[in-house]
Design an enzyme around this catalytic site. Structure first.
Site, mmCIF file in Angstrom:
data_model
loop_
_atom_site.group_PDB
_atom_site.id
_atom_site.type_symbol
_atom_site.label_atom_id
_atom_site.label_comp_id
_atom_site.label_asym_id
_atom_site.label_seq_id
_atom_site.Cartn_x
_atom_site.Cartn_y
_atom_site.Cartn_z
ATOM 1 N N LYS A 155 0.802 18.716 -0.826
ATOM 2 C CA LYS A 155 1.618 19.913 -1.037
ATOM 3 C C LYS A 155 2.678 20.132 0.038
ATOM 4 O O LYS A 155 3.710 20.763 -0.215
ATOM 5 C CB LYS A 155 0.713 21.146 -1.123
ATOM 6 C CG LYS A 155 -0.101 21.260 -2.393
ATOM 7 C CD LYS A 155 0.764 21.663 -3.570
ATOM 8 C CE LYS A 155 -0.073 22.038 -4.776
ATOM 9 N NZ LYS A 155 0.756 22.497 -5.904
ATOM 10 N N SER A 194 -5.118 13.478 -4.142
ATOM 11 C CA SER A 194 -4.130 14.511 -3.836
ATOM 12 C C SER A 194 -4.509 15.417 -2.674
ATOM 13 O O SER A 194 -3.632 16.018 -2.061
ATOM 14 C CB SER A 194 -3.864 15.370 -5.077
ATOM 15 O OG SER A 194 -5.072 15.956 -5.542
#
Length: 399
Positions: free
Chosen positions: A49, A300
């Site tokens: 992110k 992720s």
């Protein structure tokens, strides 16, 4: 408009801000395919992110930066925005669901952001962030439905093709769709023959349902251990990009996610959160056709709350047949427990807990019930122990 030039520009801007994460070959997890792990769980803040949020904030004007930024997040975007804002000297307010892992909440605070906990899930935090934006006049940093954010995530695609030019497929987690939108757009622009597969948790299939309905839809509720992708409504922009560039979107169950987390810990010494492991779960449980292919799974994020890690590991052990629970009805007489334990021991099982119950409502007065927890090798080993107990005359009630 999202362009490849914008993705390249993001890579240039972020070169001293984010880590170029390793792509690691995993021979143990390869099963009829070559599996590579894109280790965004080892990114700064423990998640991809930071790429999107840092690039978005870098593109704000001086006037916008002076107003501060606000964001909503399930936890990882929060940390990315908080760290990027701290480096730019910008005030940041972050709305998180009150059920977000404590580790993510505390990490966000550690980067100097003002944290607002909102009852509910990500979508509730999103609505509260919009309210606060109107009150404060801050700039809203969307976690996925923004071209600059998507371009930042697309830098992973550039790295993947640089690290493995003959990549056949990439498997990517999907929550709101920002990560896969950036990767799919970039990969397809540079290598149209490379397949891009998306993965959602079965308890939060917002993109899957949207693609089925041919429009972005909103789920009434979501429930999954993969809190990072527990999104009720995908972005309008990300839906269009996924619809155009992604080859297939599949789902995995919480048990399959738990098995993937466990496999990554045992075989790769990699700690991933639920959302970070769904790509590996899709490969492990054959949700997409990758036979004979070189495949990259994007891990992720790695920000799993240690308080739930033991439960996730237990679920993974059960799914893999490494732990088994059995309930056995016995005649209440001496030697029964010795016989049962002797059979289990002879077959290499390990008894880790025993509960002997004489008060079961549905058993005869002269009977009792034995609840066992065992450590086993796999499902075949559990079956072997179960069959041996039955052959010896024991009645297995459950397990």
């Amino acid at each position: 408009m999202l362009t490849l030039d914008k993705v390249y520009h993001a890579a240039f801007v972020l070169k001293n801000t984010v880590r170029r994460t390793d792509l690691i070959y995993s021979p143990v997890l390869s099963d009829g395919y070559e599996l590579y792990l894109k280790t965004e769980n080892l990114q700064l803040t423990g998640s991809f992110k930071l790429r999107g949020s840092a690039y978005k904030i870098s593109q704000l004007t001086s006037e916008e930066k002076s107003r501060g930024v606000i964001a909503c997040s399930a936890g990882n975007h929060a940390q990315g925005v908080a760290l990027a804002a701290q480096r730019e000297g910008i005030r940041a307010t972050i709305c998180l669901p009150d059920g977000a892992p404590i580790s993510k909440v505390e990490a966000t605070k550690s980067y100097g952001a003002d944290v607002v906990l909102v009852p509910g899930v990500y979508d509730d935090a999103y609505n509260r962030a919009l309210e606060l934006q109107q009150e404060q006049g801050s700039v809203f940093i969307h976690p996925f439905n923004d071209e600059d954010v998507i371009a930042g995530q697309g830098t992973i695609g550039l790295e993947l093709l640089d690290q493995l030019p003959d990549l056949d497929a990439v498997i990517v987690p999907i929550g709101g769709g920002g990560l896969i939108s950036g990767i799919a757009f970039t990969v397809k622009a540079l290598n149209p023959n490379c397949k891009v597969y998306g993965v959602q948790a079965a308890g939060a299939p917002s993109m899957v349902e949207s693609l089925r309905e041919h429009k972005p839809i909103e789920l009434s509720d979501v429930a999954t251990i993969a809190d990072g992708i527990a999104v009720k409504h995908p972005g309008d922009l990300t839906y269009e990009l996924v619809n155009q560039y992604v080859d297939e979107v599949v789902t995995v169950t919480d048990d399959e996610i738990s098995s993937a987390i466990l496999a990554l810990m045992e075989t790769q010494k990699m700690v991933t959160e639920g959302a970070g492991a769904v790509s590996v779960a899709a490969a492990m449980f054959h949700k997409v056709d990758i036979r004979g292919k070189k495949v990259a799974c994007v891990l992720s994020g790695g920000n799993i709350d240690v308080t739930i890690l033991s439960r996730v590991i237990t679920r993974g052990l059960l799914k893999a047949g490494r732990v088994a629970n059995m309930t056995i009805a016995l005649a209440d007489k001496p030697g029964q427990l010795t016989q049962v334990s002797g059979i289990i021991s002879r077959l290499g099982g390990n008894v880790v807990s025993v509960h002997h119950d004489r008060g079961e409502e549905n058993t005869a007065v002269t009977s009792c019930v034995l609840h066992l927890s065992l450590e086993t090798r796999d499902h075949a080993h559990v079956d072997e122990i179960r069959d041996a107990l039955k052959t010896a005359g024991f009645h297995i009630v459950a397990g």
